[in-house]
Design an enzyme around this catalytic site. Sequence first.
Site, PDB file in Angstrom:
ATOM      1  N   GLU A  83     -24.771  -9.085  19.915  1.00  0.00           N
ATOM      2  CA  GLU A  83     -24.010 -10.264  20.313  1.00  0.00           C
ATOM      3  C   GLU A  83     -24.764 -11.081  21.364  1.00  0.00           C
ATOM      4  O   GLU A  83     -24.753 -12.303  21.334  1.00  0.00           O
ATOM      5  CB  GLU A  83     -22.625  -9.868  20.844  1.00  0.00           C
ATOM      6  N   TYR A 167     -15.636 -14.166  24.599  1.00  0.00           N
ATOM      7  CA  TYR A 167     -16.060 -13.991  23.206  1.00  0.00           C
ATOM      8  C   TYR A 167     -16.734 -12.619  23.003  1.00  0.00           C
ATOM      9  O   TYR A 167     -16.358 -11.847  22.116  1.00  0.00           O
ATOM     10  CB  TYR A 167     -17.008 -15.118  22.755  1.00  0.00           C
ATOM     11  N   ASP A 185     -15.677 -18.457  18.447  1.00  0.00           N
ATOM     12  CA  ASP A 185     -16.986 -19.036  18.726  1.00  0.00           C
ATOM     13  C   ASP A 185     -17.070 -20.350  17.938  1.00  0.00           C
ATOM     14  O   ASP A 185     -16.064 -20.798  17.365  1.00  0.00           O
ATOM     15  CB  ASP A 185     -18.118 -18.054  18.359  1.00  0.00           C
TER      16      ASP A 185
END
Length: 267
Positions: A83, A167, A185
Amino acid sequence: MGRPVVRHSSRKIPKREQKPPTTKSDSPGTIPPYHSFTHLEAESLRKDLLAWYDRCKRDLPWRRLASSESDPDRRAYSVWVSEVMLQQTQVSTVIDYYNKWMKTWPTIQDLAKASLEEVNEKWSGLGYYSRGRRLHEGAGKVVLELEGQIPRTAEDLQRLLPGVGRYTAGAIASISYGQVTGVVDGNVIRVLSRLRCIGADFTTPAVSDALWSLANCLVDPLRPGDFNQAMMELGATVCTPKKALCSDCPLQNQCRAYRRVSCVMVT
Ligand code: SF4
């Protein structure tokens, strides 16, 4: 009749992990019904989206690791690294960096032992070096202050780890631990905005909060990680910014933007 083309407004979509809004509530009550989903619509959307994802998802190394790793800390670490790398960088570029990184530091303990110079060297070429530094810092914190255990909820991940915003916390918690929490996102913003014809400025706290509420209401309670990845995958590969591939979309029947464009083309 030609294929309807759904275009998005030219407003810049934020990358993952921009400043999170302060959400007081994830209650869907704050969203006007036209921009929301009924219970039946949400169920149908989850089913169609997950079936599509199971058929069409890209084979990516972090997905393989997350689905095959039984140790929750290793799983969370593998998702966390992916991520962070994906925050400002294309998937195709990240794959090679990710594979090399995980080969060098397969666990968070391995990363914590590395020097910052080694981390910067491995990050070289990916850009935005602060991401690698924060990851390294986070690994040190987990090992030294959290007894080697990565926090188990989105709330704790965001609260305790440097550089982990709303997020990333939601992505790690849903994919690694199965926490039922949505993520928002740029891809999810685009998909939700088109599905429910939301044209308001998503950079404002009210609209951003509404999108987070929608994502939290929609997320599949049994497969939250897959659902979140499916929403992002759809935005990245089908519901793309310039020319959406609506004829390939599993959510076409539920898409208000598609319906509007189709109606305009018929009349
Ligand atoms: S959600 Fe699907 S149908 Fe709607 S605009 Fe995006 S690709 Fe087209």
